[in-house]
Design an enzyme around this catalytic site. Structure first.
Site, PDB file in Angstrom:
ATOM      1  N   ARG A 183      39.400  34.006  38.463  1.00 32.36           N
ATOM      2  CA  ARG A 183      40.221  35.206  38.637  1.00 32.36           C
ATOM      3  C   ARG A 183      39.598  36.241  39.574  1.00 32.36           C
ATOM      4  O   ARG A 183      40.037  37.385  39.607  1.00 32.36           O
ATOM      5  CB  ARG A 183      40.479  35.856  37.273  1.00 32.36           C
TER       6      ARG A 183
ATOM      7  N   TYR B 133      42.785  30.752  33.490  1.00 32.22           N
ATOM      8  CA  TYR B 133      41.706  30.498  32.539  1.00 32.22           C
ATOM      9  C   TYR B 133      42.013  29.250  31.727  1.00 32.22           C
ATOM     10  O   TYR B 133      43.178  28.903  31.500  1.00 32.22           O
ATOM     11  CB  TYR B 133      41.447  31.700  31.626  1.00 32.22           C
TER      12      TYR B 133
ATOM     13  N   ASP C  40      44.554  39.351  27.855  1.00 32.53           N
ATOM     14  CA  ASP C  40      44.462  40.182  26.656  1.00 32.53           C
ATOM     15  C   ASP C  40      45.556  41.234  26.558  1.00 32.53           C
ATOM     16  O   ASP C  40      46.224  41.355  25.536  1.00 32.53           O
ATOM     17  CB  ASP C  40      43.059  40.781  26.521  1.00 32.53           C
TER      18      ASP C  40
ATOM     19  N   ASP D 129      43.842  40.233  20.072  1.00 34.44           N
ATOM     20  CA  ASP D 129      45.006  40.836  20.727  1.00 34.44           C
ATOM     21  C   ASP D 129      46.186  40.930  19.762  1.00 34.44           C
ATOM     22  O   ASP D 129      46.893  41.948  19.718  1.00 34.44           O
ATOM     23  CB  ASP D 129      45.413  40.012  21.953  1.00 34.44           C
TER      24      ASP D 129
ATOM     25  N   TYR E 247      34.604  43.164  25.489  1.00 35.02           N
ATOM     26  CA  TYR E 247      33.506  42.929  26.439  1.00 35.02           C
ATOM     27  C   TYR E 247      33.379  41.449  26.764  1.00 35.02           C
ATOM     28  O   TYR E 247      33.199  40.609  25.881  1.00 35.02           O
ATOM     29  CB  TYR E 247      32.206  43.450  25.842  1.00 35.02           C
TER      30      TYR E 247
END
Length: 294
Positions: free
Chosen positions: A91, A75, A20, A249, A156
């Site tokens: 991660r 990811y 992000d 983002d 979140y």
């Protein structure tokens, strides 16, 4: 992190890089801001490619440290028929999580305190324990005390936290140091149980945030100043999304770049909508440079 995304119409996967805050850094650099990315990579070939990828995009790597015992996170993106994405992460032992272990991390934090804008997210906070989050909060306090902006996206992701209460505590401890909040309503609803946009906006203002820009998906964004009223900025050209990875983002980068260049908050939100609207038409978080909207 290393990004795996499905090649369109094929049973193959492509490798790229994303994450992000890295996505925001890349898009801000493309939009003309001097941008530094603070994190850590490993010393493996993928990490070397990651650093080269960032610097080729114009992102300064002077705050990007090398962890000698860890590797990058990973990811994979999967999208449904409407383009909505889900992630699978590897991660837990990434180099970024070990940033505070690397020699030079304290100096990097000190150097970052001289920034005009410090950008971070809820995912940033989820990487570290309470003690190191306090150091990040002190960095934010220093930037804002110097007259700089602290921009924060709550972002979140439940899997990054022991429980929602831990995430709420961490975000609340950072919110008071922020001048610009860039949350997403879906995240606010998941974390706080909000049923209306006003609840999320008021919570950020009550924490001390001057400007709240609440992203509301295909409906665009709601812009609220602490002493004013909330105004909705709709998406001018709705799109049938192919892949929503990086949408928030890229909106943040489009907003910040325009706002720092002198645009009003409403104009900056429209710029964020334009960039995000193009990003969702491409696979992965980072679109080709030639696809950037004018």
């Amino acid at each position: 992190m290393i990004e795996l995304s499905r090649v369109p119409d094929q049973e193959m996967w492509s490798i790229s890089f994303g994450g992000d805050c890295a996505n925001v850094a890349i898009y801000c650099a493309r939009l003309g801001l001097e941008t530094h990315f603070m994190s850590a990579t490993g010393q493996d070939p993928y990490s070397a490619s990651m650093r080269a990828f960032l610097t080729a995009e114009g992102v300064c790597d002077d705050l990007l440290l090398v962890h000698h015992d860890r590797l990058p996170g990973l990811y994979a993106i999967q999208t449904d028929a409407s383009g909505e994405r889900t992630f699978t992460y590897w991660r837990d032992s990434s180099a970024a999580r070990g940033f505070h272990e690397v020699e030079g991390s304290a100096q990097a934090l000190q150097n970052a305190s001289e920034a005009d804008v410090f950008y971070l997210s809820g995912i940033t906070l989820s990487l570290f324990d309470r003690n190191y989050r306090a150091q990040i909060a002190e960095l934010a306090r220093s930037v804002r005390a110097r007259g700089g902006h602290v921009a924060f996206d709550g972002n979140y992701r439940a899997r990054g936290w022991a429980d929602p209460a831990a995430a709420r505590e961490a975000v609340a401890s950072m919110a008071g140091h922020c001048s610009i909040a860039l949350p997403t309503f879906d995240d606010e609803r998941a974390l706080h149980g909000d049923t209306h946009e006003d609840q999320a906006i008021r919570r950020w203002h009550d924490a001390g945030v001057d400007l709240v820009v609440l992203k509301v998906g295909a409906e665009g964004a709601v812009v609220s100043s602490k002493d004013g009223t909330a105004e909705r900025v709709p998406i001018a050209q709705p799109r049938d999304a192919y892949d929503t990875t990086g949408a928030g983002d890229s909106f943040n980068a489009g907003f910040l770049s325009a706002y720092l260049a002198g645009a009003t908050a409403l104009e900056a939100a429209a710029a964020g909508n334009r960039l995000a609207g193009e990003v969702v038409m491409h696979p992965g978080a980072i679109i080709p440079a030639e696809a950037m909207p004018v």
